[in-house]
Design an enzyme around this catalytic site. Sequence first.
Site, PDB file in Angstrom:
ATOM      1  CG  HIS A  56       8.181  17.247   9.147  1.00 53.80           C
ATOM      2  ND1 HIS A  56       7.689  18.233  10.127  1.00 53.80           N
ATOM      3  CD2 HIS A  56       8.986  16.742   9.131  1.00 53.80           C
ATOM      4  CE1 HIS A  56       8.698  17.893  11.153  1.00 53.80           C
ATOM      5  NE2 HIS A  56       9.732  17.230  10.570  1.00 53.80           N
ATOM      6  CG  HIS A  58      11.178  13.912   9.834  1.00 53.59           C
ATOM      7  ND1 HIS A  58      11.835  15.060   9.625  1.00 53.59           N
ATOM      8  CD2 HIS A  58      11.824  13.118   8.574  1.00 53.59           C
ATOM      9  CE1 HIS A  58      12.996  15.167   8.655  1.00 53.59           C
ATOM     10  NE2 HIS A  58      12.563  13.877   8.014  1.00 53.59           N
ATOM     11  CG  ASP A  60      10.802  14.044  15.540  1.00 53.49           C
ATOM     12  OD1 ASP A  60      10.743  13.930  14.343  1.00 53.49           O
ATOM     13  OD2 ASP A  60      11.305  15.458  15.878  1.00 53.49           O
ATOM     14  CG  HIS A  61       7.464  16.368  13.668  1.00 51.32           C
ATOM     15  ND1 HIS A  61       7.247  17.556  14.091  1.00 51.32           N
ATOM     16  CD2 HIS A  61       8.797  16.241  13.872  1.00 51.32           C
ATOM     17  CE1 HIS A  61       8.540  18.045  14.515  1.00 51.32           C
ATOM     18  NE2 HIS A  61       9.432  17.066  14.039  1.00 51.32           N
ATOM     19  CG  HIS A 114      13.063  19.465   8.382  1.00 52.64           C
ATOM     20  ND1 HIS A 114      14.409  19.452   9.086  1.00 52.64           N
ATOM     21  CD2 HIS A 114      12.190  18.809   9.112  1.00 52.64           C
ATOM     22  CE1 HIS A 114      14.164  18.288   9.904  1.00 52.64           C
ATOM     23  NE2 HIS A 114      12.980  17.915   9.939  1.00 52.64           N
ATOM     24  CG  ASP A 133      11.509  19.746  12.848  1.00 56.14           C
ATOM     25  OD1 ASP A 133      10.823  20.173  14.030  1.00 56.14           O
ATOM     26  OD2 ASP A 133      11.592  18.378  12.803  1.00 56.14           O
ATOM     27  CG  HIS A 171      12.668  19.701  17.791  1.00 53.28           C
ATOM     28  ND1 HIS A 171      12.992  18.504  18.364  1.00 53.28           N
ATOM     29  CD2 HIS A 171      12.099  19.436  16.466  1.00 53.28           C
ATOM     30  CE1 HIS A 171      12.471  17.373  17.309  1.00 53.28           C
ATOM     31  NE2 HIS A 171      12.041  18.121  16.356  1.00 53.28           N
TER      32      HIS A 171
HETATM   33 FE    FE Z   1      11.501  17.089  14.459  1.00 53.18          FE
HETATM   34 ZN    ZN Z   2      11.671  16.617  11.416  1.00 55.87          ZN
END
Ligand code: FE
Ligand code: ZN
Length: 255
Positions: A56, A58, A60-61, A114, A133, A171
Amino acid sequence: MTLEIETVPCLADNYAFLLHDRKSGATALFDAPEAWPIQRELERRNWQLTHIFITHHHGDHIDGVAELVAAYHPEVIGAARDAHRLPPLDTAVEPGDTYDMWGREVQVFDAAGHTTGHVAYYVPKAGAVFTGDSLMALGCGRLFEGTAAQMWATLSRLAALPDDTLVCSGHEYTAANARFARTIEPDNAALAERARRTEQARAIGTPNVPSALAEEKATNPFLRAGLDEVKRAVGMDGASDVEVFAHIRAAKDRF
Ligand code: FE
Ligand code: ZN
């Protein structure tokens, strides 16, 4: 096993995963929170990155994608429906698609909830699903864009995979998730035992990810929202599965 999975801790509490196929030489990365820990692992193993799968949009990915593309020129794969907010894709996939990774099957699952465009990747020959996530160790992602009904459908789809499937999620939230899960099911013995192991693992810095799907089904309160015992435990006897899931998700947001 000709398929190896390497868990790569990134940022403060993210995980990326490398999947290496000794037979074909393919090395796939599932999510790229940042480049350097992944690059270090590739160099240590002497693997050439050939594919990046994105779950996805975001940061942090995906924030490590550009640097890894510049260094290795892998093929980048992500959801067509999110192409407008993902790094440039070489192959845009849709839920239900099967992607052929140099002779290995990678199945694309709808993992909305998410985010609306979230997908998960199931690699049958590796017995692993890369969930980002969506389904997480003892938890699930927050509902930033999607609905409780979407996330419940996602969790139900993933729960139908074989029990010994490795859940490779994005995570290390496991310890906090365990503390919350205990408030939902204080009498779940398997959960109490897992919570103990989770704390021990964190104390010595061992990842609690990946986890086995069977263990998630026995202990993850979000996956278990459809069970009568869980409905009773939260005082929602007779409510629908989605209502109970939504209740548990909202309680976690306040936890
Ligand atoms: Fe994340
Ligand atoms: Zn995320």
